[in-house]
Design a protein around this motif. Structure first.
Motif, PDB file in Angstrom:
ATOM      1  N   PRO A  19       2.197  21.434  25.508  1.00 61.88           N
ATOM      2  CA  PRO A  19       1.304  20.358  25.034  1.00 61.88           C
ATOM      3  C   PRO A  19       1.196  19.216  26.044  1.00 61.88           C
ATOM      4  CG  PRO A  19       2.786  21.048  23.286  1.00 61.88           C
ATOM      5  CD  PRO A  19       3.220  21.778  24.510  1.00 61.88           C
ATOM      6  N   LEU A  20       2.304  18.986  26.760  1.00 62.98           N
ATOM      7  CA  LEU A  20       2.305  17.924  27.784  1.00 62.98           C
ATOM      8  C   LEU A  20       1.278  18.242  28.882  1.00 62.98           C
ATOM      9  CD1 LEU A  20       4.161  15.474  27.753  1.00 62.98           C
ATOM     10  CD2 LEU A  20       5.674  16.638  29.352  1.00 62.98           C
ATOM     11  N   HIS A  21       1.241  19.526  29.282  1.00 59.71           N
ATOM     12  CA  HIS A  21       0.279  19.941  30.312  1.00 59.71           C
ATOM     13  C   HIS A  21      -1.149  19.834  29.780  1.00 59.71           C
ATOM     14  CE1 HIS A  21       3.864  21.706  32.168  1.00 59.71           C
ATOM     15  NE2 HIS A  21       3.176  21.675  33.295  1.00 59.71           N
ATOM     16  N   GLN A  22      -1.338  20.248  28.508  1.00 62.53           N
ATOM     17  CA  GLN A  22      -2.694  20.185  27.939  1.00 62.53           C
ATOM     18  C   GLN A  22      -3.180  18.736  27.874  1.00 62.53           C
ATOM     19  OE1 GLN A  22      -1.996  22.279  24.289  1.00 62.53           O
ATOM     20  NE2 GLN A  22      -2.569  24.252  25.170  1.00 62.53           N
ATOM     21  N   PHE A  23      -2.273  17.853  27.462  1.00 57.03           N
ATOM     22  CA  PHE A  23      -2.632  16.433  27.405  1.00 57.03           C
ATOM     23  C   PHE A  23      -2.947  15.907  28.807  1.00 57.03           C
ATOM     24  CE2 PHE A  23      -1.223  11.916  27.474  1.00 57.03           C
ATOM     25  CZ  PHE A  23      -2.206  11.410  26.638  1.00 57.03           C
TER      26      PHE A  23
ATOM     27  N   TRP B 118       6.903  26.642  34.507  1.00 60.21           N
ATOM     28  CA  TRP B 118       5.848  25.683  34.184  1.00 60.21           C
ATOM     29  C   TRP B 118       4.954  25.470  35.401  1.00 60.21           C
ATOM     30  CZ3 TRP B 118       7.700  20.670  31.259  1.00 60.21           C
ATOM     31  CH2 TRP B 118       8.168  21.027  29.995  1.00 60.21           C
ATOM     32  N   GLU B 119       3.821  24.875  35.134  1.00 60.82           N
ATOM     33  CA  GLU B 119       3.004  24.315  36.210  1.00 60.82           C
ATOM     34  C   GLU B 119       3.543  22.912  36.486  1.00 60.82           C
ATOM     35  OE1 GLU B 119      -0.054  25.414  37.772  1.00 60.82           O
ATOM     36  OE2 GLU B 119       0.865  27.304  37.119  1.00 60.82           O
ATOM     37  N   PRO B 120       3.345  22.354  37.707  1.00 61.79           N
ATOM     38  CA  PRO B 120       3.756  20.949  37.909  1.00 61.79           C
ATOM     39  C   PRO B 120       2.941  20.030  37.003  1.00 61.79           C
ATOM     40  CG  PRO B 120       2.565  21.791  39.821  1.00 61.79           C
ATOM     41  CD  PRO B 120       2.815  22.954  38.923  1.00 61.79           C
TER      42      PRO B 120
END
Lengths: 77, 575
Positions: free
Chosen positions: A3-7, B505-507
């Motif tokens: 969710p952090l990446h999506q945000f 993960w991606e950065p």
């Protein structure tokens, strides 16, 4: 993809969608707002308590000059 | 053509350098004769004039590595690096001049952590004092080592000797003269620094053929770089493996091609798009630098604020910041624009940090090269002396006086300050050597600098909310501060390849060195937690509210209303 990446992606895409002309206007408008605030400061905040009220003893002059140069720089470069 | 200032120093150059060093040390020692008390040592006896403080602010901000590094960054990334001296300084200095600095001055504090105890509690003061002390103490070693390495590479001097000589010279006049010596020597150093860099700017522009010709050559350089980029694209898209002897084989990845294209088109621009490959995208510059890191530095950095607390009056404290802001306008012209001149004159350098030394070798005649070296030393010494004195102030006032001897006399505190200064010099030398012993290529300097910059966003959040809000409590501030620092460290860790690869993960961040983004998020987390936890807590004691903006005006209004009410009641009773 957390969710952090999506945000983060959402935020990144939103910021990339802002045109650079609008960004430049944001920079310049912020500086102009600061300049107006400086010019509206009361005399007691910008002059020495026992001063003779000369223009060169008023800190508004120097502060306004510094900010005006910044406005020019960010409007042109 | 790769030249260094280096092997080109002649006897007149060394004479100029010696003259600068003698004048600086003599002034520092002369001022030291007036030191009688701790107030003299830590705040210059509150007798410092605005013009000296303003120049000292600018000199402290520009370190030795900046003189060469900013020009190098301009060579590599373009004009956007100037944001750090323009919107990253001037607005915060003006706001500081009229709001924060007079407020701090009126409270009579010696340090920012001391102010935070008055507003919150001893816990917040201790955490901030330790953070600042660690930051300054480690930074002293890093500055010594980084500058010594630079002097070794650029001027051909012995790095170990450079560490010792710089530390002992700066330590000597800071030990003897305290803040006053720091400020007055900074004033000389600011003048020398501006003169040395201005010389390169003027001679460089003459050599290029003026500003118009500089623009033309920059455009030509961009065109050449674009052409090289397209060649790289072709190589990257072809199935043929790159030949070892091919010129294109040195740049192989499509990522490098994209980066080169972006850099070429962005070199002359101050505002870069959010998806730039450089470390300076506009959201980072506006939200991270201009709104958080810059105010945190100019309003909350002990090494910066301390000198304005030593001003002769509240008005002079304000004036020093306005004067500093005016001077700041010219700094990018003399430190960043030479990097662009190097693009025009020396377009094929292998690395940006060679730009300014090579330019010195090309432009300056014997004697004047010594002036540039003096400018470099001035920038280096003006930063080291400030951090040395500020770290000594924190140890003496926030740790020794606060926790070991609250009734200490002013004379005794002067002795403590001086002993601490010696201790810090020894520590800085030892730490510099410790760093040299670490594995080469471990990125230890960058890691330390990034780690130590982590607390500035959270520190500014608690300072800002503390002076603006009557509800912010000490307990909430301490928890929020620690969580904010934890956020910075977590983001940094999650952005390390070893960590995000292990997590698959991606950065989280897509740009190089996303430290501006760390500050935004850590500031945000700290601010939200401080406000939220304070709303859950009880009322703030009245003695803490004296350190909130507008408290005195509000208190006066309440008193007037109370007096008016009493008068009305008295009149009613008499009737």
């Amino acid at each position: 993809m957390t969710p952090l990446h999506q945000f983060g992606d959402l935020l990144r895409e939103s910021l990339q969608a802002v045109p650079l002309v609008a960004v430049r206007m944001l920079f310049v408008a912020s500086l102009i707002a600061l300049l107006i605030w400086v010019l509206r400061l009361p005399r007691s905040a910008t002059t020495p308590p026992d001063g003779v009220n000369r223009w060169d003893e008023n800190l508004k002059t120097g502060a306004a000059l510094a900010l005006s140069i910044q406005i020019l720089i960010y409007a042109l470069l | 053509m790769l030249l260094a200032a280096t092997n080109l120093l002649t006897l007149p150059d060394y004479a100029v350098i010696a003259l600068y060093l003698i004048c600086t040390i003599a002034l520092g020692v002369r001022i030291g004769r007036r030191m009688k008390t701790g107030t003299d040592f830590f705040l210059g006896g509150r007798r410092l004039p605005w013009w000296a403080i303003g120049m000292s602010l600018v000199a402290t901000d520009i370190g030795g590595t900046d003189i060469i590094g900013v020009g190098g960054a301009a060579y590599s990334h373009g004009l956007a690096v100037a944001n750090f001296e323009w919107i990253g300084c001037v607005p915060a200095m003006i706001v500081g001049a009229f709001i924060f600095i007079p407020f701090f001055y009126r409270t009579g504090v010696y340090t920012i952590p001391e102010f935070l105890e008055r507003r919150y509690n001893a816990g917040v003061r201790s955490v901030m004092a330790i953070c600042w002390l660690l930051f300054m103490a480690c930074n002293l070693g890093i500055m010594l080592l980084a500058s010594a390495k630079m002097m070794s590479a650029v001027f051909g001097w012995n790095a170990i000797a450079c560490i010792f000589v710089t530390a002992i010279l700066v330590g000597a006049y800071t030990f003897v003269g305290g803040l006053a010596a720091v400020v007055y020597t900074d004033m000389i150093q600011c003048g020398v620094m501006i003169a040395g860099c201005l010389l390169i700017l003027v001679l460089g522009l003459i050599k290029v053929g003026g500003i118009g010709e500089l623009k033309t050559r920059l455009a030509e350089s961009n065109t050449r770089q674009d052409a090289a980029t397209h060649q790289v694209d072709r190589v990257a898209n072809s199935d043929r493996p790159a030949q070892p002897d091919s010129s294109a084989s040195t740049v192989t990845a499509p990522v490098a091609a994209a980066a080169a294209e972006v850099v070429a088109s962005e070199r002359a621009s101050l505002i870069l798009p959010a998806n730039t490959q450089s470390p300076f995208p506009w959201p980072g510059i506006y939200f991270g630098l201009a709104l958080i890191l810059s105010p945190a530095y100019w309003i909350g950095n002990q090494a910066i604020v301390q000198r304005s607390l030593g001003a002769r009056s509240e008005f002079e404290a304000r004036a020093s910041y306005v004067w500093g802001a005016l001077l700041k306008n010219i700094i990018p012209l003399i430190v960043a624009v030479p990097g662009l001149i190097a693009v025009a004159l020396l377009p094929d350098l292998p690395d940006g940090d060679r730009a300014i030394p090579s330019l010195v070798g090309v432009l300056l005649p014997a004697g004047l090269r010594g002036l540039f070296v003096a400018a470099f030393l001035a920038a280096l010494m003006s930063s080291i002396d400030s951090y040395l004195n500020s770290a000594a102030t924190i140890v003496s006032n926030d740790l020794y006086k606060r926790f070991f001897d609250q009734g200490v006399s002013d004379q005794r505190l002067l002795t403590v300050g001086r002993i601490t200064t010696i201790g810090l010099v020894i520590w800085a030398i030892a730490f510099a050597f410790l760093l040299t012993a670490m594995r080469e290529g471990s990125g230890i300097y960058a890691i330390f600098q990034t780690l130590m910059a982590f607390f500035q966003g959270p520190a500014f959040a608690i300072l800002l909310i503390g002076v603006l809000s009557r509800r912010a409590t000490g307990g909430a501030a301490l928890i929020a501060l620690l969580c904010g620092i934890g956020t910075s460290i977590s983001l940094y860790a999650l952005n390390q390849p070893t960590v995000y690869e292990a997590l698959r993960w991606e950065p989280l961040f897509k740009i190089q060195e996303p430290f501006l983004y760390f500050s935004i998020w850590s500031f945000g987390v700290t601010a939200v937690m401080l406000v939220g936890l304070s709303l859950l807590g009880g009322p703030v004691p009245p003695d803490k509210l004296k350190y909130v903006f507008g408290h005195h005006a509000k208190a006066a209004k309440v008193a007037t209303e109370r007096d008016t009410g009493l008068t009305s009641n008295a009149e009613g009773e008499s009737q």
